[in-house]
Design an enzyme around this catalytic site. Structure first.
Site, PDB file in Angstrom:
ATOM      1  N   GLU A 115      34.739 -22.538  43.176  1.00  0.00           N
ATOM      2  CA  GLU A 115      34.157 -22.201  44.476  1.00  0.00           C
ATOM      3  C   GLU A 115      34.354 -23.330  45.488  1.00  0.00           C
ATOM      4  O   GLU A 115      34.593 -23.088  46.662  1.00  0.00           O
ATOM      5  CB  GLU A 115      32.669 -21.871  44.303  1.00  0.00           C
ATOM      6  CG  GLU A 115      32.479 -20.598  43.480  1.00  0.00           C
ATOM      7  CD  GLU A 115      31.016 -20.292  43.223  1.00  0.00           C
ATOM      8  OE1 GLU A 115      30.444 -20.928  42.308  1.00  0.00           O
ATOM      9  OE2 GLU A 115      30.442 -19.460  43.936  1.00  0.00           O
ATOM     10  N   GLU A 135      30.314 -17.027  35.845  1.00  0.00           N
ATOM     11  CA  GLU A 135      28.852 -17.093  36.022  1.00  0.00           C
ATOM     12  C   GLU A 135      28.097 -15.941  35.379  1.00  0.00           C
ATOM     13  O   GLU A 135      26.984 -16.122  34.880  1.00  0.00           O
ATOM     14  CB  GLU A 135      28.505 -17.140  37.513  1.00  0.00           C
ATOM     15  CG  GLU A 135      28.686 -18.501  38.164  1.00  0.00           C
ATOM     16  CD  GLU A 135      30.086 -18.720  38.703  1.00  0.00           C
ATOM     17  OE1 GLU A 135      31.007 -17.969  38.287  1.00  0.00           O
ATOM     18  OE2 GLU A 135      30.280 -19.618  39.523  1.00  0.00           O
TER      19      GLU A 135
HETATM   20  C1  LIG Z   1      26.672 -22.002  41.464  1.00  0.00           C
HETATM   21  C2  LIG Z   1      27.754 -21.775  40.471  1.00  0.00           C
HETATM   22  O1  LIG Z   1      28.390 -20.593  40.805  1.00  0.00           O
HETATM   23  C3  LIG Z   1      27.182 -21.701  39.094  1.00  0.00           C
HETATM   24  C4  LIG Z   1      28.080 -22.264  38.071  1.00  0.00           C
HETATM   25  O2  LIG Z   1      29.043 -22.906  38.317  1.00  0.00           O
HETATM   26  S1  LIG Z   1      27.600 -21.992  36.483  1.00  0.00           S
HETATM   27  C5  LIG Z   1      28.780 -22.812  35.489  1.00  0.00           C
HETATM   28  C6  LIG Z   1      30.024 -22.050  35.369  1.00  0.00           C
HETATM   29  N1  LIG Z   1      30.849 -22.707  34.410  1.00  0.00           N
HETATM   30  C7  LIG Z   1      30.897 -22.317  33.131  1.00  0.00           C
HETATM   31  O3  LIG Z   1      30.285 -21.355  32.734  1.00  0.00           O
HETATM   32  C8  LIG Z   1      31.773 -23.124  32.239  1.00  0.00           C
HETATM   33  C9  LIG Z   1      31.038 -23.469  30.971  1.00  0.00           C
HETATM   34  N2  LIG Z   1      31.823 -24.322  30.150  1.00  0.00           N
HETATM   35  C10 LIG Z   1      32.816 -23.877  29.374  1.00  0.00           C
HETATM   36  O4  LIG Z   1      33.124 -22.708  29.327  1.00  0.00           O
HETATM   37  C11 LIG Z   1      33.526 -24.883  28.535  1.00  0.00           C
HETATM   38  O5  LIG Z   1      32.643 -25.928  28.270  1.00  0.00           O
HETATM   39  C12 LIG Z   1      34.788 -25.455  29.191  1.00  0.00           C
HETATM   40  C13 LIG Z   1      35.858 -24.346  29.255  1.00  0.00           C
HETATM   41  C14 LIG Z   1      34.512 -25.965  30.587  1.00  0.00           C
HETATM   42  C15 LIG Z   1      35.313 -26.645  28.369  1.00  0.00           C
HETATM   43  O6  LIG Z   1      35.502 -26.248  27.054  1.00  0.00           O
HETATM   44  P1  LIG Z   1      35.842 -27.312  25.919  1.00  0.00           P
HETATM   45  O7  LIG Z   1      36.949 -28.161  26.394  1.00  0.00           O
HETATM   46  O8  LIG Z   1      35.965 -26.556  24.646  1.00  0.00           O
HETATM   47  O9  LIG Z   1      34.603 -28.266  25.853  1.00  0.00           O
HETATM   48  P2  LIG Z   1      33.110 -27.937  25.427  1.00  0.00           P
HETATM   49  O10 LIG Z   1      32.851 -28.569  24.118  1.00  0.00           O
HETATM   50  O11 LIG Z   1      32.797 -26.501  25.609  1.00  0.00           O
HETATM   51  O12 LIG Z   1      32.342 -28.715  26.568  1.00  0.00           O
HETATM   52  C16 LIG Z   1      32.291 -30.107  26.590  1.00  0.00           C
HETATM   53  C17 LIG Z   1      30.919 -30.539  27.044  1.00  0.00           C
HETATM   54  O13 LIG Z   1      30.765 -30.217  28.423  1.00  0.00           O
HETATM   55  C18 LIG Z   1      29.572 -29.495  28.613  1.00  0.00           C
HETATM   56  N3  LIG Z   1      29.745 -28.573  29.720  1.00  0.00           N
HETATM   57  C19 LIG Z   1      30.794 -27.766  29.967  1.00  0.00           C
HETATM   58  N4  LIG Z   1      30.605 -27.098  31.105  1.00  0.00           N
HETATM   59  C20 LIG Z   1      29.406 -27.494  31.584  1.00  0.00           C
HETATM   60  C21 LIG Z   1      28.658 -27.156  32.735  1.00  0.00           C
HETATM   61  N5  LIG Z   1      29.111 -26.294  33.650  1.00  0.00           N
HETATM   62  N6  LIG Z   1      27.457 -27.753  32.897  1.00  0.00           N
HETATM   63  C22 LIG Z   1      26.991 -28.642  32.007  1.00  0.00           C
HETATM   64  N7  LIG Z   1      27.660 -28.991  30.902  1.00  0.00           N
HETATM   65  C23 LIG Z   1      28.856 -28.420  30.696  1.00  0.00           C
HETATM   66  C24 LIG Z   1      29.356 -28.771  27.307  1.00  0.00           C
HETATM   67  O14 LIG Z   1      28.003 -28.414  27.151  1.00  0.00           O
HETATM   68  C25 LIG Z   1      29.799 -29.815  26.317  1.00  0.00           C
HETATM   69  O15 LIG Z   1      28.758 -30.740  26.149  1.00  0.00           O
HETATM   70  P3  LIG Z   1      28.393 -31.334  24.694  1.00  0.00           P
HETATM   71  O16 LIG Z   1      29.654 -31.998  24.231  1.00  0.00           O
HETATM   72  O17 LIG Z   1      27.251 -32.229  24.951  1.00  0.00           O
HETATM   73  O18 LIG Z   1      28.023 -30.134  23.872  1.00  0.00           O
END
Ligand SMILES: C[C@H](O)CC(=O)SCCNC(=O)CCNC(=O)[C@H](O)C(C)(C)COP(=O)(O)OP(=O)(O)OC[C@H]1O[C@@H](n2cnc3c(N)ncnc32)[C@H](O)[C@@H]1OP(=O)(O)O
Length: 723
Positions: A115, A135
């Site tokens: 975004e 999301e």
């Molecule tokens: C206002 C907005 O519209 C709202 C948002 O943005 S909501 C967030 C949207 N983003 C997501 O849903 C992405 C969520 N994350 C993921 O899908 C995956 O973590 C990823 C594809 C980014 C990376 O995957 P990968 O490389 O396998 O690493 P992964 O082990 O999952 O993550 C590494 C660390 O980052 C953290 N992390 C990843 N994305 C995060 C996020 N958005 N917020 C906080 N922590 C996050 C994980 O919890 C993990 O922490 P840990 O090692 O303490 O458990």
């Protein structure tokens, strides 16, 4: 945490490069957002800055808004913890900036990360960069303007598809769709982005504000049609997920009343969604799933996983072939062993069909399918076992047979090889009894169909070595499973916890509640299907065998229902012989088979438990509770005995293994939101009315009486304070 920061460097070319840094994925934590606001202000103020490039450190743009902040808001109810990003940062400071901003994107830009880039005036990406708005999987809608800008950049249909299915795309596709302006190598990314920014400033490239665009939106009529179809689909595929309709509402607002109006409505509904129960459940599941990768005395003792290159699977039945499929699809060699060529060919055929299934569904290319199948070799003896790293035994549940197999493989496999069994019922100590390698014996319990179901229950005994568990956890992740490490007991953690689910449903039927009503109520609670349709689909053999196992292990709290045996006696075995609780006709939804009612009547006559021989009156909510509270009760025993290391592992197990609705956060999370006291008091009342099956466990009683949650660890500070 000291590394969380935003930096800015201004080059001689007059470009300020603003870099987000919050490893590992540059999540947009509050200090990052504050840092961005500050740096953008500074860049606009400074006379030596002509244009701006926004990027992320460490090869990743950003994984989105910090989900920890959302969880904090959910736990405290304090919505003010959410900073204003969509208007104050993305509209005011980035999109409406007096200086052009270019996003230099690498690795991933997800959620709030993507975004931010869409607020910029151009987006340059490295190859194979992952772009998406996931999301909705967290029970929220995009909240930094994504619902407005994505449709304006790539067209409404594709944007709706990406948001509603939480589907990411790669930068190459993004370029075709118009989301990305150019793809350049990672090495050139910053340089090209800087030049691009200067060219915009010099008006040699267009200065585009995405929110002001309308050219990709189509006519109002067309837009309404797309949204109408999307709404209908969402009602069908995500009936319990209000965020899907909210997302479509917000998109519509922007189309009808303009992008800025859409941004304001989005910000409003985003906050509402963050506070919803759906989001609380799904955010919990997000963290619970990540927590499974930490196993005490395994992942915290400094050992490194060993590489598993070759695997042997013994038994080419449904489970064995599913397991073999999962490995070859992840590029791991598999030897499939059977006792004769007929069974072997059958196993190989099933694997081929499994792989073809992925191709038909568009999840695998023909090429990759061929490559996967080339890694499979069928064998009739153990000669290839001499250099495998992992054996998984998946033969029928027969103790002497399994013991014989384990003594054989102990001798033939190399000494480092992990000796795993896929048993779902037999004690691992008994299986490994005849070997001298009990430190290598471990349970690798897959769920059927093993090539599809994501859960892998890793069962350790007191003797299993940490190295073996770590190796299995690691290879489990490679084959895209979510491994949970559990202790050894009847049914292990998952089947044991869910055993009372079937029992509760049978008890209710014998108390006079209609089977089809039970199924309806359980599916509207959010399970993919009710317990009787499930029994039909799985076949009654499994049901009967498992039932017997638990009756033997926990005779004091099992309910003996004759219903399944009566069904079998009447020639019924569920879907596979076309005779179950339902009638199955091709292309149609299963329909109740009312001829089953006489069998149910007989079961009720035999058990004779209806008070005054009359069906008990129950509400839909009571049906849910009378089936699921006994599951919660067993979960409490599993926690009490330390079979799982944390309550959230059971949440993940229930969601990924049993179809428990993810938006309710998993079985223990749900029980805590309903309140342990209510669970306890209900069970106590029913145990007085209907017997021991409902008797509350010690753990539940203690926590209900002390006002504790079921999830908090026994040694938590709040428990200590109460002692
Ligand atoms: C206002 C907005 O519209 C709202 C948002 O943005 S909501 C967030 C949207 N983003 C997501 O849903 C992405 C969520 N994350 C993921 O899908 C995956 O973590 C990823 C594809 C980014 C990376 O995957 P990968 O490389 O396998 O690493 P992964 O082990 O999952 O993550 C590494 C660390 O980052 C953290 N992390 C990843 N994305 C995060 C996020 N958005 N917020 C906080 N922590 C996050 C994980 O919890 C993990 O922490 P840990 O090692 O303490 O458990």
């Amino acid at each position: 945490m000291g590394e969380v920061k935003v930096t800015m460097e201004v080059g001689n070319d007059g470009v300020a490069v603003i870099t987000m840094c919050n490893p590992p994925v540059n999540a947009l934590a509050v200090p990052v957002i504050l840092g961005l606001k500050e740096k953008f202000d500074e860049a606009v103020r400074r006379n030596d800055v002509k244009a701006i490039v926004l990027t992320g450190k460490g090869g990743k743009f950003s994984g989105g808004f910090d989900i920890n902040v959302m969880q904090k808001v959910q736990q405290t109810g304090d919505i003010n913890l959410l900073p204003d990003v969509s208007v104050e940062l993305v509209v005011n400071k980035i999109e409406d900036s007096k200086k052009p901003v270019v996003a230099a994107i690498e690795g991933l830009a997800l959620g709030g990360g993507l975004e931010l880039t869409m607020g910029c005036h151009a987006r340059i990406a490295a190859p194979k960069t992952q772009l998406g708005l996931p999301e909705l999987t967290l029970g929220i809608i995009p909240g930094f303007g994504g619902t407005q800008r994505l449709p304006r950049l790539i067209g409404l249909s594709k944007a709706v598809e990406m948001m509603l299915l939480s589907k990411s795309i790669m930068s190459e596709e993004g370029k075709k769709l118009g989301l990305i302006d150019a793809i350049v190598s990672s090495k050139d990314l910053l340089n090209v982005s800087r030049l691009w920014a200067i060219e915009i400033a010099d008006r040699r490239k267009p200065w585009i504000r995405s929110l002001h665009r309308t050219d990709r939106l189509g006519s109002l009529y067309e837009a309404r049609e797309v949204l109408k179809i999307a709404r209908q689909q969402a009602r069908k595929t995500a009936p319990n997920m209000p965020q899907h309709q909210a997302c479509l509402d917000v998109i519509e607002e922007g189309i009808v009343h303009g992008g800025y109006s859409g941004v304001l409505r989005e910000a409003h509904l985003f906050k509402k969604c963050v506070l919803s129960d759906t989001s609380k459940g799904l955010v919990h599941v997000f963290f619970a799933q990540r927590a499974t990768s930490k196993a005490p005395k395994v992942t915290d003792v400094g050992i490194k996983p060993r590489h598993v290159k070759k695997v042997a699977v013994i038994g080419g039945g449904l489970m064995g072939s599913g397991i073999a499929t999962a490995f070859i699809l992840s590029n791991i060699y598999v030897f499939l062993k059977e006792v004769n060529s007929e069974y072997l060919l059958k196993g190989i055929k099933t694997i081929e069909e499994n792989v073809r299934g992925f191709v038909t569904k568009g999840k695998l290319t023909q090429d990759k399918a061929g490559k996967a199948l080339s890694l499979l070799k069928g064998v009739l003896d153990y000669s290839e076992f001499k250099d495998v790293d992992l054996v998984i035994e998946a033969v029928i549940e027969n103790i002497p047979l399994k013991q014989a197999i384990f003594s054989d493989i102990e001798k033939i496999c190399p000494p480092h090889c992990t000796l795993a069994t896929n048993t779902s019922t037999i004690d691992l100590n008994i299986i490994g009894e005849k070997t001298h390698s009990q430190d290598r014996v471990v349970g690798a319990h897959f769920f059927s169909p093993a090539h599809i179901m994501p859960l892998l229950e890793i069962v350790r005994t007191e003797k299993t070595s940490a190295q073996v568990i770590l190796d299995l956890m690691t290879v489990g992740k490679i084959i895209k499973k979510v491994p949970i490490v559990v202790g050894n007991c009847t049914g292990f953690a998952v089947n044991r916890t869910f055993f009372p689910y079937v029992q509760g449903a049978h008890l209710l039927v014998n108390l006079g509640v209609d089977v089809y009503r039970i199924d309806r109520v359980i599916s509207s609670f959010g399970f993919p299907m009710g317990p009787f349709l499930l029994a039909d689909v799985v076949g009654y053999g499994v049901n009967l065998a498992v039932g017997k196992e638990f009756r033997n292990a926990f005779p004091d709290r099992t309910f003996q229902s004759p219903l399944m045996e009566l069904m079998v006696k009447n020639g019924r075995n569920g879907k596979n012989n076309g005779k179950g609780f339902y009638i199955y006709e091709k292309g149609d939804k299963p329909k109740p088979d009312l001829s089953v009612l006489s069998i149910i009547e007989e079961s009720k006559r035999l058990t004779n438990i209806m008070p005054n021989a009359k069906p008990i009156p129950v509400s839909d909510q009571e049906i849910v509770e009378m089936i699921l509270f006994p599951v919660v009760n067993e979960a409490c025993r599993v926690l009490d005995e330390g079979i799982v290391v944390r309550a959230s592992d059971l949440d993940i197990a229930s969601v990924l293994g049993m179809g428990f609705p993810s938006q309710r956060g998993g079985i223990v999370f749900w029980a805590d939101s309903v309140g342990p006291k209510h669970v306890y008091q209900s069970l106590k009342r029913w145990s007085e009315l209907y017997g021991n099956f409902y008797r509350p466990s010690r753990y539940l009683e203690e926590r209900a009486l002390k006002g504790m949650t079921l999830a908090e660890p026994a040694f938590s500070p709040s428990l200590k304070a109460r002692l």
